[in-house]
Each structure stands twice: as structure tokens, then as C-alpha cells.
Write a protein that holds these residues in place. Structure first.
Motif, PDB file in Angstrom:
ATOM      1  N   HIS A 113     -57.865  60.042  84.000  1.00 18.80           N
ATOM      2  CA  HIS A 113     -58.765  60.883  83.208  1.00 18.80           C
ATOM      3  C   HIS A 113     -60.153  60.807  83.825  1.00 18.80           C
ATOM      4  CE1 HIS A 113     -56.139  61.651  79.712  1.00 18.80           C
ATOM      5  NE2 HIS A 113     -55.590  60.490  80.067  1.00 18.80           N
ATOM      6  N   HIS A 153     -57.065  68.789  91.980  1.00 22.61           N
ATOM      7  CA  HIS A 153     -56.028  67.907  91.429  1.00 22.61           C
ATOM      8  C   HIS A 153     -55.189  68.652  90.386  1.00 22.61           C
ATOM      9  CE1 HIS A 153     -57.880  64.332  93.276  1.00 22.61           C
ATOM     10  NE2 HIS A 153     -59.037  64.863  92.944  1.00 22.61           N
ATOM     11  N   ALA A 154     -53.863  68.465  90.461  1.00 19.84           N
ATOM     12  CA  ALA A 154     -52.975  69.087  89.465  1.00 19.84           C
ATOM     13  C   ALA A 154     -53.245  68.451  88.107  1.00 19.84           C
ATOM     14  CB  ALA A 154     -51.527  68.854  89.876  1.00 19.84           C
ATOM     15  N   PRO A 155     -53.142  69.257  87.012  1.00 20.25           N
ATOM     16  CA  PRO A 155     -53.374  68.691  85.674  1.00 20.25           C
ATOM     17  C   PRO A 155     -52.409  67.551  85.344  1.00 20.25           C
ATOM     18  CG  PRO A 155     -52.909  71.071  85.573  1.00 20.25           C
ATOM     19  CD  PRO A 155     -52.840  70.685  87.012  1.00 20.25           C
ATOM     20  N   SER A 156     -51.257  67.529  85.992  1.00 18.33           N
ATOM     21  CA  SER A 156     -50.317  66.435  85.729  1.00 18.33           C
ATOM     22  C   SER A 156     -50.832  65.119  86.318  1.00 18.33           C
ATOM     23  CB  SER A 156     -48.950  66.763  86.335  1.00 18.33           C
ATOM     24  OG  SER A 156     -49.111  67.018  87.723  1.00 18.33           O
ATOM     25  N   ALA A 157     -51.740  65.205  87.317  1.00 14.78           N
ATOM     26  CA  ALA A 157     -52.255  63.989  87.968  1.00 14.78           C
ATOM     27  C   ALA A 157     -53.621  63.580  87.429  1.00 14.78           C
ATOM     28  CB  ALA A 157     -52.349  64.213  89.478  1.00 14.78           C
ATOM     29  N   ASP A 190     -50.423  56.986  88.104  1.00 19.00           N
ATOM     30  CA  ASP A 190     -49.584  58.088  87.626  1.00 19.00           C
ATOM     31  C   ASP A 190     -50.479  59.189  87.072  1.00 19.00           C
ATOM     32  OD1 ASP A 190     -47.308  56.719  88.276  1.00 19.00           O
ATOM     33  OD2 ASP A 190     -47.028  55.860  86.270  1.00 19.00           O
ATOM     34  N   HIS A 191     -51.529  58.771  86.367  1.00 16.87           N
ATOM     35  CA  HIS A 191     -52.428  59.756  85.767  1.00 16.87           C
ATOM     36  C   HIS A 191     -53.834  59.183  85.646  1.00 16.87           C
ATOM     37  CE1 HIS A 191     -53.000  63.569  83.675  1.00 16.87           C
ATOM     38  NE2 HIS A 191     -53.916  62.919  82.966  1.00 16.87           N
ATOM     39  N   SER A 237     -56.604  64.588  84.444  1.00 15.54           N
ATOM     40  CA  SER A 237     -57.148  65.387  83.331  1.00 15.54           C
ATOM     41  C   SER A 237     -58.661  65.406  83.470  1.00 15.54           C
ATOM     42  CB  SER A 237     -56.810  64.763  81.972  1.00 15.54           C
ATOM     43  OG  SER A 237     -55.433  64.686  81.802  1.00 15.54           O
TER      44      SER A 237
END
Ligand code: SAM
Length: 256
Positions: free
Chosen positions: A57, A73-77, A54-55, A79
Motif C-alpha cells: 500500500h 504498478h498493477a492494482p493487484s501488486a 505480495d502486496h 494499492s
């Protein structure tokens, strides 16, 4: 196209699909895991990991590579923490934390010590390192590879070498073989030193001159009485002591 690798940042980029797949399979990410990848570089592991989570780092020191990762990569995916992993506060990430990375070999030892200081929040680590370093991490007493790194990491983690990765799997190929290691923090019932700073100092001094007898290398830290209390012969050498014996020695040494 791969960016031009920077030697000073230990950049050797994984290019072999077979090994990329094997490393991702060894990590076995589950959707809701809190995973951090150290040194994602151009993203050989990052993309397949992000696809399964889901995410994710990532902690990358190289500004150009961090920028490219943010574009991909989108920040939602994902960090992207543009930071030096040697001083990064892993406690700022959600726990329980899983940690992975094809680590920059030039800073592997201090990085392992830094990560070990967050062991309480970590579920497991799956790292690629120079094979010789992994051999030292998992070494048993009475072997040439057994040293400070073995004792300090085995004090906190159960460790297992998983498989080797040859130089040809990277661009540019490093001069050494690499290996994947899994580190799992020991539970709350693990053997704990009364004073961890003293334990660290005893281990460091003992291996400072590994061929010398402990009564010489530890003269400033452990008295003859303390050796007796711990039941350890002061004529032994550092490489013959188990982790438990180092803890006993540290615990019997007078505070100071
Ligand atoms: N994961 C990528 C791969 O497998 O292709 C790159 C691995 S490369 C061996 C190591 C990476 O760590 C590089 O991207 C480098 O820029 C980054 N790096 C080097 N020193 C670092 C540090 N102190 N903190 C964070 N990243 C660092």
C-alpha cells in the motif's frame, strides 16, 4: 526521468542506489507483510519493496505522482491511496501493519503523532527523517534534544536510530542530514497513563517553556498536592523528567 520536485510537498527524491538498498534491507520485507509506504514519490523505494511483497500500500498526496505509480504498478501488486497521510485512516489497511517512508520533512512532527495514534495496529515503522528530528525522537532526559516529541513517542515506541543518509543521496539535496529510525510499539505491559489526553496536555504545557519550573508551567494542570502525590519536586524543569515521571504526574493530577 525524475519529475520536477515540488518544494511545498517536501519532495527530495532518493537517487543513490547504495542508500536505497540499505533502507530496503533495513525494512527487510517478507512476502506476506502488510506494508504501507508513506510518500512514495517517483518510487525509489516502492519498486524494490513491491518486488519483495505480495502486496504493497502507498499513500501519496501528489496527484501526478500517484497517477504515475498507478500506471507503473498493477492494482493487484500496489494499492495507491491518493491521500494526505496526515489524515489518512491507517486503520483502513490490514493489520498487523508495517509502516515505512522517506517522510516529507515539512510535516514530520504532526505525521509522527498521527501515526502514533495507530500504534496498537502497527508492528514497526522504519522512517527516514531529518537527522535533527530523529535526534529529538530518541533523546534521553537532561539533554538539549529531549522534548515533547521524545516523551510522546517514547511513551508508545521503542526507538533506535539506524544510520545516516547524506544530502547527496537525494535530488535535490536537502540542506540537512537525514537519518533512518526504527520505531517498535511497546507491548501491552507498557506504562499507560490513566488519561492520555491529560498526559498529552501535561507534557505539552511542561515543554511550552522548558526553562521554567514545572510549578509555573503546570500551574493550571497540576496542584502542589498532586506534585507531592507523584513524589516530584515542582521546582524541577520539564527536561529532567523521565517518561515514567510524566505519567506519574499526569495520573496524580486531578481530572479536569
Ligand atoms: N519516497 C520518495 C523517495 O524516497 O524518493 C519521495 C520522498 S519525498 C521526501 C516525500 C514524498 O511525500 C513526496 O513524494 C511527496 O509528494 C509526499 N508527500 C508530501 N506530503 C504528503 C502528505 N501530507 N501525505 C502523503 N504524501 C505526502
Amino acid at each position: 526521468m525524475l519529475p520536477v520536485p515540488k518544494k511545498r510537498l517536501g519532495q527530495h527524491f532518493l537517487t543513490d542506489r547504495h542508500y536505497i538498498d540499505r533502507i530496503v534491507a533495513a525494512i527487510a520485507p517478507q512476502r506476506a507483510d502488510h506494508l504501507v509506504e508513506i510518500g512514495p514519490g517517483p518510487g525509489a523505494l516502492t519498486t524494490p519493496l513491491a518486488d519483495k511483497l505480495d502486496h504493497l500500500h502507498v499513500v501519496e498526496l501528489d496527484r501526478e505522482l500517484a497517477t504515475a505509480l498507478r500506471e507503473r504498478h498493477a492494482p493487484s501488486a500496489v494499492s495507491v491511496h491518493e491521500s494526505d497521510a496526515l489524515v489518512f485512516d491507517f486503520a483502513s489497511l490490514p493489520a498487523p501493519l508495517r509502516v515505512t517512508g522517506n517522510l516529507p520533512y515539512n510535516v514530520s512532527t504532526p505525521l509522527l503523532f498521527h501515526i502514533a495514534s495507530f500504534a496498537d495496529r502497527i508492528v514497526d515503522c522504519t522512517f527516514m527523517l531529518q537527522k535533527e528530528v530523529v535526534d529529538r525522537m530518541v533523546a534521553e532526559p537532561d539533554s538539549a534534544d529531549y522534548g515533547r516529541l521524545s516523551v510522546m513517542l517514547q511513551y508508545r515506541f521503542q526507538m533506535r536510530r539506524l544510520f545516516l543518509v547524506p544530502p547527496g543521496a537525494f535530488h535535490p539535496p536537502p540542506k540537512v542530514d537525514s537519518a533512518i529510525v526504527r520505531m517498535v510499539p511497546l507491548g501491552a505491559d507498557r506504562l499507560g497513563a490513566q488519561d492520555e489526553a491529560r498526559f498529552g496536555a501535561v507534557v505539552q504545557a511542561a515543554f511550552g517553556q522548558r526553562r521554567k519550573m514545572l510549578r509555573n508551567t503546570l500551574k493550571a494542570l497540576v496542584t502542589a498536592e498532586a506534585f507531592d502525590r507523584a513524589g516530584i519536586d515542582s521546582q524541577r524543569r520539564a527536561e529532567t523528567l523521565s517518561v515514567a515521571e510524566f505519567v506519574a504526574l499526569s495520573d496524580s493530577a486531578p481530572p479536569g
